[in-house]
Design a protein around this motif. Structure first.
Motif, mmCIF file in Angstrom:
data_model
loop_
_atom_site.group_PDB
_atom_site.id
_atom_site.type_symbol
_atom_site.label_atom_id
_atom_site.label_comp_id
_atom_site.label_asym_id
_atom_site.label_seq_id
_atom_site.Cartn_x
_atom_site.Cartn_y
_atom_site.Cartn_z
ATOM 1 N N ALA A 17 0.832 -1.203 0.000
ATOM 2 C CA ALA A 17 0.000 0.000 0.000
ATOM 3 C C ALA A 17 0.869 1.258 0.000
ATOM 4 C CB ALA A 17 -0.930 0.001 1.208
ATOM 5 N N GLY A 18 1.909 1.253 0.819
ATOM 6 C CA GLY A 18 2.799 2.407 0.882
ATOM 7 C C GLY A 18 3.550 2.636 -0.409
ATOM 8 N N ARG A 19 3.999 1.568 -1.047
ATOM 9 C CA ARG A 19 4.724 1.704 -2.320
ATOM 10 C C ARG A 19 3.815 2.281 -3.401
ATOM 11 N NH1 ARG A 19 8.772 -3.476 -3.183
ATOM 12 N NH2 ARG A 19 9.189 -3.940 -0.989
ATOM 13 N N ILE A 20 2.586 1.807 -3.439
ATOM 14 C CA ILE A 20 1.658 2.289 -4.466
ATOM 15 C C ILE A 20 1.320 3.755 -4.242
ATOM 16 C CG2 ILE A 20 -0.721 2.035 -5.296
ATOM 17 C CD1 ILE A 20 -0.353 -0.982 -4.934
ATOM 18 N N GLN A 21 1.173 4.145 -2.973
ATOM 19 C CA GLN A 21 0.908 5.549 -2.681
ATOM 20 C C GLN A 21 2.061 6.432 -3.162
ATOM 21 O OE1 GLN A 21 1.157 6.927 1.411
ATOM 22 N NE2 GLN A 21 -0.775 8.037 1.177
ATOM 23 N N LEU A 22 3.289 5.952 -2.999
ATOM 24 C CA LEU A 22 4.456 6.730 -3.432
ATOM 25 C C LEU A 22 4.462 6.951 -4.942
ATOM 26 C CD1 LEU A 22 7.321 5.229 -1.227
ATOM 27 C CD2 LEU A 22 6.301 7.509 -1.056
ATOM 28 N N HIS A 23 3.779 6.081 -5.690
ATOM 29 C CA HIS A 23 3.687 6.236 -7.141
ATOM 30 C C HIS A 23 2.599 7.231 -7.545
ATOM 31 C CE1 HIS A 23 6.537 3.240 -8.680
ATOM 32 N NE2 HIS A 23 6.211 2.488 -7.658
ATOM 33 N N GLY A 24 1.876 7.783 -6.567
ATOM 34 C CA GLY A 24 0.912 8.829 -6.888
ATOM 35 C C GLY A 24 -0.544 8.446 -6.767
ATOM 36 N N ALA A 25 -0.836 7.167 -6.537
ATOM 37 C CA ALA A 25 -2.236 6.747 -6.426
ATOM 38 C C ALA A 25 -2.789 7.093 -5.043
ATOM 39 C CB ALA A 25 -2.355 5.249 -6.676
ATOM 40 N N THR A 26 -4.094 7.225 -4.964
ATOM 41 C CA THR A 26 -4.782 7.352 -3.682
ATOM 42 C C THR A 26 -5.124 5.955 -3.197
ATOM 43 O OG1 THR A 26 -5.722 9.504 -4.261
ATOM 44 C CG2 THR A 26 -6.804 8.266 -2.498
ATOM 45 N N VAL A 27 -4.651 5.588 -2.017
ATOM 46 C CA VAL A 27 -4.806 4.224 -1.513
ATOM 47 C C VAL A 27 -5.724 4.230 -0.299
ATOM 48 C CG1 VAL A 27 -3.634 2.181 -0.634
ATOM 49 C CG2 VAL A 27 -2.498 3.642 -2.328
ATOM 50 N N THR A 28 -6.765 3.417 -0.351
ATOM 51 C CA THR A 28 -7.706 3.266 0.759
ATOM 52 C C THR A 28 -7.630 1.838 1.286
ATOM 53 O OG1 THR A 28 -9.186 4.899 -0.252
ATOM 54 C CG2 THR A 28 -10.096 3.511 1.495
ATOM 55 N N VAL A 29 -7.503 1.707 2.603
ATOM 56 C CA VAL A 29 -7.273 0.410 3.242
ATOM 57 C C VAL A 29 -8.447 0.061 4.136
ATOM 58 C CG1 VAL A 29 -5.756 -0.885 4.799
ATOM 59 C CG2 VAL A 29 -4.781 0.795 3.220
ATOM 60 N N TYR A 30 -8.790 -1.228 4.143
ATOM 61 C CA TYR A 30 -9.754 -1.740 5.132
ATOM 62 C C TYR A 30 -9.260 -3.083 5.651
ATOM 63 C CZ TYR A 30 -13.606 -4.204 7.257
ATOM 64 O OH TYR A 30 -14.360 -4.929 8.137
ATOM 65 N N ASP A 31 -9.349 -3.270 6.976
ATOM 66 C CA ASP A 31 -9.011 -4.537 7.629
ATOM 67 C C ASP A 31 -9.971 -4.727 8.798
ATOM 68 O OD1 ASP A 31 -6.345 -6.538 7.963
ATOM 69 O OD2 ASP A 31 -7.491 -6.227 9.802
ATOM 70 N N PRO A 32 -10.471 -5.935 9.018
ATOM 71 C CA PRO A 32 -11.439 -6.150 10.097
ATOM 72 C C PRO A 32 -10.911 -5.877 11.502
ATOM 73 C CG PRO A 32 -11.488 -7.982 8.539
ATOM 74 C CD PRO A 32 -10.301 -7.137 8.178
ATOM 75 N N GLU A 33 -9.605 -6.024 11.735
ATOM 76 C CA GLU A 33 -9.072 -5.905 13.100
ATOM 77 C C GLU A 33 -7.882 -4.962 13.241
ATOM 78 O OE1 GLU A 33 -10.320 -7.026 15.801
ATOM 79 O OE2 GLU A 33 -11.867 -8.347 15.011
ATOM 80 N N ALA A 34 -7.166 -4.688 12.182
ATOM 81 C CA ALA A 34 -5.864 -4.024 12.306
ATOM 82 C C ALA A 34 -5.874 -2.545 11.948
ATOM 83 C CB ALA A 34 -4.836 -4.758 11.435
ATOM 84 N N MET A 35 -7.035 -1.913 11.911
ATOM 85 C CA MET A 35 -7.108 -0.527 11.445
ATOM 86 C C MET A 35 -6.330 0.435 12.338
ATOM 87 S SD MET A 35 -8.940 -0.526 8.654
ATOM 88 C CE MET A 35 -9.980 0.896 8.393
ATOM 89 N N ASP A 36 -6.483 0.318 13.653
ATOM 90 C CA ASP A 36 -5.796 1.253 14.554
ATOM 91 C C ASP A 36 -4.284 1.118 14.425
ATOM 92 O OD1 ASP A 36 -8.217 2.203 15.453
ATOM 93 O OD2 ASP A 36 -8.249 0.978 17.273
ATOM 94 N N ASN A 37 -3.798 -0.115 14.412
ATOM 95 C CA ASN A 37 -2.357 -0.326 14.266
ATOM 96 C C ASN A 37 -1.856 0.167 12.914
ATOM 97 O OD1 ASN A 37 -2.152 -1.459 16.815
ATOM 98 N ND2 ASN A 37 -2.335 -3.558 16.080
ATOM 99 N N ALA A 38 -2.653 -0.065 11.873
ATOM 100 C CA ALA A 38 -2.257 0.383 10.533
ATOM 101 C C ALA A 38 -2.158 1.902 10.476
ATOM 102 C CB ALA A 38 -3.257 -0.123 9.504
#
Length: 448
Positions: A353-374
């Motif tokens: 996700a971080g690598r893709i963001q560095l290329h200029g894309a807008t990255v949206t993440v969802y995880d059932p349990e790890a959102m706060d840590n992410a």
């Protein structure tokens, strides 16, 4: 060593020093085995949570076990080493051994801190048992320090009893381990460990009794082998990409060979988490220190293959999105390094996700349990409250953590919210035909 005797009218008393993932499971498990347990935790927030029967991390089944035994009074937690020093019959060291910053070697500062705090307080014979993953040779140095710095002197013995807990299965692996390894120097230490683990031994868990260097090598060796197996099938996935073969069918065929087995032969974005990457590198670092170059050569390639898997996902994204990613929306399903945990350490999902963001894309993440840590690790990414919300307006969806929730997604529903129905199944766990029949472009590494 002459160990102190335990009165017949009370159970063994056990301390567990360090109560994050390993320690919390160990403390709860020892209480479940019927012992009186005190856990030592210096982090005030974690200490309060544990004494309320709540684990400091997401681990299925751990909260109820902690709650049961903190309420019964059999288990409690403290930040004061004086409460455990001569109270406990056995002290378990369960602190972290992360990778040293700027080096592959293990950082043993937390282990050394335990010795600093505990040794001056020990006036009675006792057994100190290391469970932390350490470089071979560590236990001898730890014992030397205890025997030098503790008032009880040579009446202190150190054993090493490596853990084999799998995140998302920690409770079961604690209560019903697939094997127990006792690295001991005396029959007295072996006898005490058999007393501690009498319940799983009675249930048929095999016991390997060995010297301490062997025990120290078992955990590192196991993780190195598992990492090798994962990198092997990922290298085969690259062969499949080049030839039109199917890596899942290849893994199934290989797995029928009893000498190989199907376990851990799942191609994907590679391994991550807080154990395999740093343990593999620490194993290499220690091999270098003792001059075993063959181990370094093998495991360095294993590690390099693993790193390339993440680059392969980014390359596949380039292939599907083209070269200009500015204004493009990419959804990442998953943040944890694997399903069943909220652990995002060295997570392939967040790395990609971080690598893709560095290329200029807008990255949206969802995880059932790890959102706060992410969010703490990657605060510049966008986060959504559900998979459907995360996919809104997406030009590409990346499936990077194999949560059951993602396998149950309705591709027809998601198609109605994305901008382009394109999905990369990096975990190879979605049904390709279902997604293609719903009108999606479905791609997966190692699949034709």
């Amino acid at each position: 060593m002459t160990q102190g005797s335990t009165p017949a009218d009370r159970p063994l008393r056990i301390s567990v020093i360090g109560t994050n993932y390993l320690g919390a499971n160990t403390a709860a498990g020892m209480a479940e085995f019927g012992f009186d347990v005190i856990g030592v935790e210096i982090d005030e927030g974690r200490l309060k949570s544990l004494n309320e029967g709540r684990a400091p991390l997401y681990e299925p089944g751990l909260d109820p076990l902690l709650k049961t035994h903190t309420e019964s009074g059999r288990l409690r937690f403290t930040n004061d080493y004086r409460e455990i020093a001569d109270w406990a019959d056995v002290h378990f060291i369960c602190v972290g051994t992360p990778q040293t910053e700027g080096s592959d070697a293990a950082d043993l500062s937390q282990v050394n801190s335990v010795v600093d705090m505990l040794a001056p307080l020990l006036t009675q014979p006792t057994l100190v048992v290391g469970r932390s993953t350490v470089p071979v040779g560590t236990s001898a140095k730890v014992e030397q320090r205890f025997q030098t710095e503790a008032p009880a002197g040579t009446a202190i013995e150190v054993a090493w009893q490596p853990e084999f807990l799998r995140e998302a299965h920690g409770v079961d692996d604690t209560l019903r381990p697939d094997r127990l390894v006792f690295g001991v120097q005396s029959e007295a230490a072996e006898s005490r460990l058999r007393e501690v683990f009498a319940t799983p031994i009675a249930d048929g868990t095999p016991v390997v009794v060995c010297n301490r260097p062997t025990a120290e090598l078992v955990k590192g060796g196991a993780n190195a082998f598992l990492a090798t197996k994962i990198s092997f099938i990922n290298a085969m996935a690259e062969m499949c990409d080049a030839t039109g073969a199917d890596v899942s069918q290849l893994a199934d065929a290989l797995g029928f060979d009893k000498r190989i087995g199907r376990g851990m032969l799942n191609a994907g974005p590679g391994y991550g988490g807080g154990c395999l990457p740093k343990d593999l590198r620490a194993f290499m670092a220690r091999a270098g220190e003792i001059g075993v170059e063959e181990v370094i050569t093998l495991l360095r390639e294993v590690d390099d293959i693993n790193r390339r898997r993440r680059s392969r996902i980014v390359d596949l994204t380039h292939e599907l999105l083209g070269t200009d990613w500015v204004g493009r929306n990419v959804t990442v399903l998953g943040a944890a390094f694997k399903a069943g945990t909220d652990d995002v350490r060295d997570s392939p999902a967040l790395d990609v996700a971080g690598r893709i963001q560095l290329h200029g894309a807008t990255v949206t993440v969802y995880d059932p349990e790890a959102m706060d840590n992410a969010r703490r690790v990657r605060p510049t990414l966008k986060y959504a409250a559900s998979a459907v919300e995360a996919c809104a307006g997406a030009h590409l969806v990346l499936h990077l953590t194999e949560w059951p929730e993602f396998r149950e997604l309705d591709p027809n529903q998601l198609k109605s919210v994305v901008d382009s129905p394109v999905i990369v199944d990096a975990r190879l766990s979605l049904d390709a035909a279902t997604w293609r029949n719903a009108g999606w472009t479905y791609r997966a590494p190692g699949k034709p």
